[in-house]
Design a protein around this motif. Structure first.
Motif, short mmCIF file in Angstrom:
data_model
loop_
_atom_site.label_atom_id
_atom_site.label_comp_id
_atom_site.label_asym_id
_atom_site.label_seq_id
_atom_site.Cartn_x
_atom_site.Cartn_y
_atom_site.Cartn_z
N LYS A 81 -7.39 -10.58 20.67
CA LYS A 81 -6.78 -11.20 19.50
C LYS A 81 -7.34 -10.54 18.25
CE LYS A 81 -5.10 -15.30 21.50
NZ LYS A 81 -4.21 -14.70 22.44
N LEU A 82 -6.46 -10.17 17.34
CA LEU A 82 -6.86 -9.50 16.11
C LEU A 82 -6.31 -10.25 14.90
CD1 LEU A 82 -5.98 -5.83 17.15
CD2 LEU A 82 -8.28 -6.78 16.89
N ALA A 83 -7.15 -10.37 13.88
CA ALA A 83 -6.68 -10.88 12.59
C ALA A 83 -6.38 -9.67 11.71
CB ALA A 83 -7.74 -11.77 11.95
N LYS A 84 -5.52 -9.87 10.73
CA LYS A 84 -5.21 -8.78 9.80
C LYS A 84 -6.51 -8.27 9.19
CE LYS A 84 -2.51 -7.70 5.72
NZ LYS A 84 -1.45 -8.16 4.81
N SER A 139 1.52 -12.52 15.17
CA SER A 139 1.36 -13.97 15.10
C SER A 139 1.81 -14.53 13.75
CB SER A 139 -0.09 -14.37 15.39
OG SER A 139 -0.96 -13.78 14.45
N ASP A 140 1.92 -13.66 12.73
CA ASP A 140 2.34 -14.12 11.41
C ASP A 140 3.15 -13.01 10.72
OD1 ASP A 140 2.72 -15.24 8.94
OD2 ASP A 140 0.59 -15.36 8.41
N PRO A 141 4.46 -12.94 11.01
CA PRO A 141 5.29 -11.89 10.42
C PRO A 141 5.28 -11.88 8.89
CG PRO A 141 6.45 -12.96 12.21
CD PRO A 141 5.21 -13.76 11.97
N GLU A 142 4.92 -12.99 8.25
CA GLU A 142 4.84 -13.05 6.79
C GLU A 142 3.83 -12.04 6.24
OE1 GLU A 142 6.56 -15.06 4.36
OE2 GLU A 142 7.91 -15.11 6.08
N LEU A 181 2.37 -5.36 2.93
CA LEU A 181 2.25 -3.95 3.28
C LEU A 181 3.27 -3.11 2.52
CD1 LEU A 181 1.80 -4.36 7.14
CD2 LEU A 181 0.02 -4.18 5.40
N MET A 182 3.06 -1.80 2.53
CA MET A 182 3.96 -0.88 1.82
C MET A 182 5.05 -0.36 2.76
SD MET A 182 1.20 1.45 -0.27
CE MET A 182 -0.11 1.40 0.97
N ASP A 183 6.24 -0.12 2.19
CA ASP A 183 7.26 0.59 2.96
C ASP A 183 6.98 2.10 2.83
OD1 ASP A 183 8.24 1.43 0.46
OD2 ASP A 183 9.97 0.09 0.53
N GLU A 184 7.81 2.92 3.47
CA GLU A 184 7.53 4.36 3.49
C GLU A 184 7.54 4.97 2.08
OE1 GLU A 184 8.84 6.81 6.84
OE2 GLU A 184 9.78 5.01 7.66
N ALA A 185 8.46 4.55 1.23
CA ALA A 185 8.54 5.10 -0.12
C ALA A 185 7.30 4.72 -0.94
CB ALA A 185 9.81 4.62 -0.82
N ALA A 186 6.89 3.47 -0.85
CA ALA A 186 5.70 3.01 -1.59
C ALA A 186 4.45 3.73 -1.07
CB ALA A 186 5.54 1.50 -1.47
N TYR A 187 4.37 3.94 0.26
CA TYR A 187 3.21 4.63 0.81
C TYR A 187 3.18 6.09 0.36
CZ TYR A 187 -0.19 6.54 4.06
OH TYR A 187 -1.28 7.18 4.59
#
Length: 123
Positions: free
Chosen positions: A45-48, A102-105, A110-116
């Motif tokens: 199990k991993l947390a963000k 566990s939490d799609p919110e 996170l950044m999309d490809e353009a923002a990254y």
């Protein structure tokens, strides 16, 4: 499928409630030749933001952080025998692990490809 990036240069491809995680081409280029990868076991199990994997290169060792919370369903076993896959193809075949989100919110932070791409251009 949607792809998101973190400021730590991890990416996550999301397909339904499953995320596939790896490091960006930029991160791989900064690390240089990767010689060892330790991926998480299924069931972990991993947390963000948790340390999820370790990657070692000829230059340095680095932690790979989970971009989202969830339960690991598979580590990329291929990287144990062939860590060079991350050098060759960091954003497809060189993925590190898959997890059930566990939490799609959390994806909203996170950044999309353009923002990254804009983020990396400033580095």
């Amino acid at each position: 499928m949607s792809r998101y990036f973190t400021e730590d240069h991890e990416w996550v491809d999301v397909d339904g409630d499953v995320g596939t995680v790896g490091i960006s081409t930029y991160a791989q280029e900064q690390l240089g030749d990767i010689v060892f990868v330790d991926v998480p076991e299924a069931g972990k199990k991993l947390a963000k933001g948790d340390e999820a994997a370790v990657v070692e290169s000829v230059k340095a060792a680095s932690d790979v952080y989970s971009p989202v919370s969830g339960s690991v369903i598979e580590g990329n076993a291929e990287l144990g025998d062939n860590p060079g896959l991350v050098n060759e193809d960091p954003e497809t075949e060189g993925w590190f692990f898959k997890l059930t989100l566990s939490d799609p919110e959390e994806l909203k932070g996170l950044m999309d490809e353009a923002a990254y791409a804009a983020f990396v251009a400033k580095l």
